[in-house]
Design a protein around this motif. Structure first.
Motif, mmCIF file in Angstrom:
data_model
loop_
_atom_site.group_PDB
_atom_site.id
_atom_site.type_symbol
_atom_site.label_atom_id
_atom_site.label_comp_id
_atom_site.label_asym_id
_atom_site.label_seq_id
_atom_site.Cartn_x
_atom_site.Cartn_y
_atom_site.Cartn_z
ATOM 1 N N ALA A 164 6.303 -66.774 18.727
ATOM 2 C CA ALA A 164 6.028 -65.213 18.453
ATOM 3 C C ALA A 164 6.812 -64.517 19.551
ATOM 4 O O ALA A 164 6.362 -64.757 20.839
ATOM 5 C CB ALA A 164 4.680 -65.020 18.554
ATOM 6 N N ARG A 165 7.665 -63.543 19.403
ATOM 7 C CA ARG A 165 8.646 -63.003 20.242
ATOM 8 C C ARG A 165 8.095 -61.310 20.283
ATOM 9 O O ARG A 165 8.497 -60.692 19.159
ATOM 10 C CB ARG A 165 9.906 -63.136 19.982
ATOM 11 C CG ARG A 165 10.874 -62.114 20.627
ATOM 12 C CD ARG A 165 10.773 -62.571 22.312
ATOM 13 N NE ARG A 165 12.084 -61.636 22.862
ATOM 14 C CZ ARG A 165 11.944 -61.333 24.090
ATOM 15 N NH1 ARG A 165 10.720 -61.587 24.854
ATOM 16 N NH2 ARG A 165 13.058 -60.646 24.668
ATOM 17 N N ILE A 166 7.492 -60.949 21.490
ATOM 18 C CA ILE A 166 7.374 -59.551 21.499
ATOM 19 C C ILE A 166 8.563 -58.724 22.733
ATOM 20 O O ILE A 166 8.585 -59.146 23.656
ATOM 21 C CB ILE A 166 5.884 -59.160 22.191
ATOM 22 C CG1 ILE A 166 4.916 -59.770 21.269
ATOM 23 C CG2 ILE A 166 5.813 -57.789 22.341
ATOM 24 C CD1 ILE A 166 3.495 -59.802 22.133
ATOM 25 N N GLY A 167 9.277 -58.396 22.005
ATOM 26 C CA GLY A 167 10.629 -58.050 22.757
ATOM 27 C C GLY A 167 11.532 -57.230 22.000
ATOM 28 O O GLY A 167 11.168 -56.597 20.706
ATOM 29 N N PHE A 168 12.715 -56.734 22.634
ATOM 30 C CA PHE A 168 13.423 -55.742 21.916
ATOM 31 C C PHE A 168 14.139 -56.127 20.491
ATOM 32 O O PHE A 168 14.500 -55.162 19.665
ATOM 33 C CB PHE A 168 14.725 -55.440 22.992
ATOM 34 C CG PHE A 168 15.905 -56.490 22.853
ATOM 35 C CD1 PHE A 168 17.095 -56.266 22.035
ATOM 36 C CD2 PHE A 168 15.735 -57.575 23.570
ATOM 37 C CE1 PHE A 168 17.988 -57.301 22.231
ATOM 38 C CE2 PHE A 168 16.683 -58.449 23.620
ATOM 39 C CZ PHE A 168 17.995 -58.283 22.854
ATOM 40 N N GLU A 169 14.247 -57.369 20.212
ATOM 41 C CA GLU A 169 14.803 -57.834 18.952
ATOM 42 C C GLU A 169 13.711 -57.414 17.797
ATOM 43 O O GLU A 169 14.378 -57.429 16.714
ATOM 44 C CB GLU A 169 14.739 -59.427 19.119
ATOM 45 C CG GLU A 169 15.646 -60.169 20.130
ATOM 46 C CD GLU A 169 14.873 -60.613 21.224
ATOM 47 O OE1 GLU A 169 15.292 -61.411 21.901
ATOM 48 O OE2 GLU A 169 13.871 -59.996 21.517
ATOM 49 N N GLY A 170 12.579 -57.222 18.283
ATOM 50 C CA GLY A 170 11.685 -56.924 17.024
ATOM 51 C C GLY A 170 11.454 -55.364 17.058
ATOM 52 O O GLY A 170 10.749 -54.857 16.084
ATOM 53 N N ARG A 185 10.553 -67.676 14.065
ATOM 54 C CA ARG A 185 10.221 -66.730 14.929
ATOM 55 C C ARG A 185 9.398 -65.522 14.346
ATOM 56 O O ARG A 185 9.691 -65.192 13.225
ATOM 57 C CB ARG A 185 11.217 -65.998 15.632
ATOM 58 C CG ARG A 185 11.624 -67.007 16.835
ATOM 59 C CD ARG A 185 13.115 -66.524 17.443
ATOM 60 N NE ARG A 185 13.467 -67.298 18.673
ATOM 61 C CZ ARG A 185 13.837 -68.590 18.805
ATOM 62 N NH1 ARG A 185 13.631 -69.264 17.761
ATOM 63 N NH2 ARG A 185 13.673 -68.887 19.967
ATOM 64 N N LEU A 186 8.331 -65.128 14.710
ATOM 65 C CA LEU A 186 7.708 -63.871 14.589
ATOM 66 C C LEU A 186 8.170 -62.904 15.349
ATOM 67 O O LEU A 186 7.902 -62.950 16.507
ATOM 68 C CB LEU A 186 6.205 -64.009 14.459
ATOM 69 C CG LEU A 186 5.286 -62.871 14.239
ATOM 70 C CD1 LEU A 186 5.636 -62.227 12.677
ATOM 71 C CD2 LEU A 186 3.901 -63.013 14.462
ATOM 72 N N PHE A 205 0.083 -62.676 13.682
ATOM 73 C CA PHE A 205 -0.030 -63.818 14.313
ATOM 74 C C PHE A 205 -1.013 -64.993 13.965
ATOM 75 O O PHE A 205 -0.445 -66.130 14.071
ATOM 76 C CB PHE A 205 -0.742 -63.424 16.006
ATOM 77 C CG PHE A 205 0.222 -62.978 16.988
ATOM 78 C CD1 PHE A 205 0.527 -63.702 17.963
ATOM 79 C CD2 PHE A 205 0.824 -61.724 16.855
ATOM 80 C CE1 PHE A 205 1.490 -63.305 18.800
ATOM 81 C CE2 PHE A 205 1.720 -61.226 17.769
ATOM 82 C CZ PHE A 205 2.063 -62.108 18.787
ATOM 83 N N GLN A 206 -1.949 -64.676 13.396
ATOM 84 C CA GLN A 206 -2.963 -65.669 12.826
ATOM 85 C C GLN A 206 -2.167 -66.522 11.742
ATOM 86 O O GLN A 206 -2.592 -67.689 11.530
ATOM 87 C CB GLN A 206 -4.307 -65.228 12.386
ATOM 88 C CG GLN A 206 -5.329 -66.155 12.171
ATOM 89 C CD GLN A 206 -6.736 -65.577 12.301
ATOM 90 O OE1 GLN A 206 -7.059 -64.444 11.549
ATOM 91 N NE2 GLN A 206 -7.594 -66.026 13.080
ATOM 92 N N LYS A 207 -1.392 -65.775 10.653
ATOM 93 C CA LYS A 207 -1.076 -66.284 9.724
ATOM 94 C C LYS A 207 0.318 -67.283 10.168
ATOM 95 O O LYS A 207 0.328 -68.303 9.691
ATOM 96 C CB LYS A 207 -0.250 -65.169 8.881
ATOM 97 C CG LYS A 207 -1.600 -64.368 8.075
ATOM 98 C CD LYS A 207 -0.679 -63.241 7.365
ATOM 99 C CE LYS A 207 -1.699 -62.257 6.791
ATOM 100 N NZ LYS A 207 -1.297 -60.964 6.058
ATOM 101 N N VAL A 237 -1.732 -71.712 20.409
ATOM 102 C CA VAL A 237 -0.799 -71.601 21.366
ATOM 103 C C VAL A 237 -0.741 -72.472 22.334
ATOM 104 O O VAL A 237 -1.645 -72.872 22.944
ATOM 105 C CB VAL A 237 -0.951 -70.142 21.989
ATOM 106 C CG1 VAL A 237 -0.119 -69.920 23.219
ATOM 107 C CG2 VAL A 237 -0.714 -68.974 20.891
ATOM 108 N N LYS A 238 0.454 -73.211 22.775
ATOM 109 C CA LYS A 238 0.597 -74.106 23.585
ATOM 110 C C LYS A 238 0.979 -73.648 25.020
ATOM 111 O O LYS A 238 0.665 -73.999 26.256
ATOM 112 C CB LYS A 238 1.458 -75.140 23.239
ATOM 113 C CG LYS A 238 1.534 -76.047 22.211
ATOM 114 C CD LYS A 238 2.582 -76.696 21.599
ATOM 115 C CE LYS A 238 2.456 -77.663 20.301
ATOM 116 N NZ LYS A 238 3.675 -78.525 20.272
#
Length: 445
Positions: A164-170, A185-186, A205-207, A237-238
């Protein structure tokens, strides 16, 4: 045209997704494997100083023979005389390199063996408001990926893991839904982490059940704080991978509370790729262990105080930046950055004219009651706190916070507090700007 296409986030994502399904030997060039082998040797305790000296010697020879800016320097050393044994001594003969030097003519730093039109062209995030144009190749891109993958790999990361990516790509306009799937990737838009969208984001995130969260620290902070308050959990999450902004102790504490037992990996690095250090957190605060295989880092005493971080990569022969002044400050002792004291423009000026790192301003009293807070200085001795409040915030808290600042700093600053809907981000939109200073310390080249 090629460089512009490769900057497009969706094109980059498509390329990344394709690479993740290829064997590493096809996805990356030789430096990827050379770096990983050297990292393994260093971790085993083997002395690789000669190998690193050889890498530095190669970079210095390329600079003096192929790079216009360095070819014009009079260093009293013949490129053919530089070898693994004397490379670090020769490095000290090079002048410091400033951001202004590069901005004046970026192409003057590109080795003539490379055509800039065939290279990746990127710009720094511009947290100073003055982005630099940089050029990269598959060679140095592969080396950079090797360092990051090796560090993340200690927490089980692999290229085809669910991330899961929180960043400029999204990043998306605020009137659109905040997340989208792209292969494994989410992608989550960092600007959508607010009360309107956070429940929707958590549902996605859960899905998706990510194995890793790769995020800007400020975006992760909002998510982890919501999880702590709401009881929402992500047992899949690892590890949490934080990058692109400075990490705070508050964010690490929130990670412990929301993701009990899950490791957090964070590092100090730059778009200019002059230094790399891996973060660690203890009761004495956050420090960073410099990666010796990446490059040589040193301090430069600044005219107005503080130790500036200066770096030279062993791996960038396309656009070598030698003894690059990062405008970041922190004392280096025995290969460890004891702390990162902030960027040059984040220092604040007291009424007496002395300089104080912005991180010395303690915001802890506010943080559980606001969505964001920013320090603004438009003249010496004057600080404004711009606050984006939560429902729990009230004027009594604001008054108590201002009193605590007056008690601590006495006559050094005058303080005001204002309420706003949104705090300012960097010019790239990626990061929250902790300090906005219209009168930063003057940088001497």
């Amino acid at each position: 045209m090629l460089s512009k296409i490769k900057q497009d986030p969706r094109v980059r994502l498509a390329a990344l997704e394709a690479m993740n399904h290829l064997p590493a030997r096809l996805a990356y060039s030789r430096p990827y494997f050379e770096v990983q082998e050297m990292l393994k040797r260093a971790e085993s305790g083997e002395d690789i100083s000669l190998a690193l000296g050889s890498r530095l010697a190669s970079v210095l020879r390329v600079a003096l023979t192929q790079v216009p800016y360095y070819r014009e320097l009079d260093l009293d050393v013949a490129p053919g005389e530089i070898d693994a044994q004397n490379a670090h001594e020769v490095l000290t003969r090079f002048p410091y390199l400033s951001k202004n030097d590069i901005m004046r003519d970026p192409e003057a730093f590109v080795a003539k063996t490379h055509n800039p039109r065939r290279l990746y062209q990127v710009r720094t995030g511009g947290s100073t408001g003055r982005p630099i144009r940089l050029y990269r190749s598959r060679f140095d891109q592969s080396a950079e990926a090797a360092f990051i993958h090796y560090g993340w790999g200690k927490a089980g990361y692999s290229r085809n893991a669910r991330i899961a990516r929180i960043g400029f790509e999204g990043a998306k306009p605020l009137d659109r839904e905040p997340s989208s799937r792209w292969g494994n990737r989410l992608l989550v838009s960092p600007s959508h982490l607010n009360e309107r969208w956070v429940v929707h984001i958590c549902d996605e995130f859960q899905k998706f059940a990510p194995e890793f969260i790769h995020s800007y620290p400020s975006g992760f902070e909002y998510l982890a704080d919501y999880m702590r308050r709401s009881g929402f959990a992500l047992p899949s999450v690892k590890a949490i991978l934080l990058a692109s902004e400075e990490v705070t102790e508050r964010q690490l504490r929130l990670a412990e509370e929301a993701f009990a037992g899950v490791p957090v990996i964070f590092h100090y690095g730059l778009s200019e790729r002059s230094s790399l250090a891996w973060g660690r957190w203890s009761g004495e605060g956050i420090s960073y262990v410099l990666e010796p295989v990446y490059g040589h880092s040193e301090n430069r005493a600044h005219a107005w105080g503080g130790q500036e971080i200066v770096g030279t990569s062993y791996w960038n022969e396309v656009m070598p930046l030698i003894r690059y002044r990062t405008q970041d400050f922190g004392e280096i002792t025995d290969g460890v950055l004891q702390s990162i004291e902030g960027r040059e423009q984040e220092y604040l000026t007291t009424h007496m004219g002395t300089k104080v790192p912005g991180i010395c301003i303690d915001l802890e009293l506010l943080l559980d009651y606001v969505h964001g807070v920013q320090i603004v200085q438009d003249k010496a001795g004057s600080l404004e706190f711009r606050v984006v409040p939560r429902a729990e915030y009230d004027d009594t808290l604001g008054a108590r916070f201002l009193k605590s600042q007056h008690d601590k700093w006495q006559n050094a600053f005058d303080f005001t507090l204002s309420i706003t809907d949104q705090v300012e981000r960097s010019s790239s939109g990626k990061a929250l700007r902790y300090v906005i200073n219209s009168d930063p310390p003057e940088s001497s080249d």
